[in-house]
Design an enzyme around this catalytic site. Structure first.
Site, PDB file in Angstrom:
ATOM      1  N   CYS A  48      43.320  52.371  38.791  1.00 23.23           N
ATOM      2  CA  CYS A  48      43.915  51.439  37.826  1.00 23.23           C
ATOM      3  C   CYS A  48      45.429  51.347  38.016  1.00 23.23           C
ATOM      4  O   CYS A  48      46.013  50.263  37.895  1.00 23.23           O
ATOM      5  CB  CYS A  48      43.614  51.876  36.400  1.00 23.23           C
ATOM      6  SG  CYS A  48      41.863  51.948  36.006  1.00 23.23           S
TER       7      CYS A  48
ATOM      8  N   ASP B 171      41.790  24.501  29.178  1.00 23.97           N
ATOM      9  CA  ASP B 171      40.840  24.015  28.171  1.00 23.97           C
ATOM     10  C   ASP B 171      40.124  25.160  27.466  1.00 23.97           C
ATOM     11  O   ASP B 171      39.206  24.943  26.687  1.00 23.97           O
ATOM     12  CB  ASP B 171      39.822  23.067  28.800  1.00 23.97           C
ATOM     13  CG  ASP B 171      39.051  23.702  29.967  1.00 23.97           C
ATOM     14  OD1 ASP B 171      39.267  24.906  30.255  1.00 23.97           O
ATOM     15  OD2 ASP B 171      38.243  22.991  30.591  1.00 23.97           O
TER      16      ASP B 171
END
Length: 219
Positions: free
Chosen positions: A44, A134
């Site tokens: 990570c 959108d």
């Protein structure tokens, strides 16, 4: 997990940059949400460091970045200092969502049943969600915790998604920005001169069918 084409669910969250309402934070931008198993973990750290290095490239494309892991805001803030030191960078400007109760991880199907924390609770897998202006989900990828992602590939995918959102083309295998594209099968031959003024090349195949139509990347 949300389906492609669905409106990505709105949510409230605490982050390393303060509280957000996701849709409001996203605004009219593209967005990339990527989850991580835990703070202070090796893979990570490499991923978030690479993302921080490439943030300018994502911003050029109008993409906001936001990460998530199953740790607290304070944990995130401390970990960010490690990431900056590891990568030799001075800035880390995108937020990390705190999902220590795993509410979002469950909601979005992010949990990896094979990876657990010290308390035996499942951790988040390496999910990627790309959301359009959108607010609809344009792409999702799910990696196991043991496999780090390729952020150069995510940039390539963004380029393809943004191009094909407005042009009647698809991008072929290993395509990169500026390379030739494939004309969509739904485009009729008589439409090609207007849509693709740079020309269309039809690749010959054994079947004789004219479905491999190549054109320079539309502008």
């Amino acid at each position: 997990m949300p389906n492609l084409g669905d409106v990505f669910p709105d949510f409230k969250a605490q982050t390393s940059k303060g509280d957000i309402q996701f849709h409001e934070w996203l605004g009219n931008s593209w967005g990339i949400l990527f989850s991580h198993p835990a703070d202070y973990t090796p893979v990570c750290t490499t991923e978030l460091g690479k993302a921080a290095e490439l943030q300018g490239e994502f911003e050029k494309r109008g993409v906001k970045m936001i990460a998530l892991s199953c740790d607290s805001v304070e944990s995130h803030k401390g970990w960010i200092e490690d990431i900056k030191g590891y990568k030799g960078i001075n800035e880390f400007n995108y937020p990390i969502i705190a999902d220590d109760k795993r509410e979002l991880a469950v909601k979005f199907g992010m949990l990896d049943p094979d990876e657990k924390d010290a308390a035996g609770l499942p951790l988040t897998a390496r999910c990627v969600f790309i959301i359009g202006p959108d607010k609809k989900l344009k792409l999702s990828i799910l990696y196991p915790a043991t496999t780090g992602r390729n952020f150069d590939e995510l940039l390539r995918v963004v380029d393809s998604l943004q191009l094909t959102a407005t042009k009647k083309v698809a991008t072929p295998v290993n395509w990169k920005q500026g390379e030739p594209c494939m004309v969509l099968p739904s485009v009729k031959a008589e439409e090609c001169p207007k849509l693709f003024p740079k020309g269309v090349e039809i690749k010959q195949v054994a079947s004789g069918k004219q479905y491999l139509r190549v054109t320079p990347q539309p502008e």
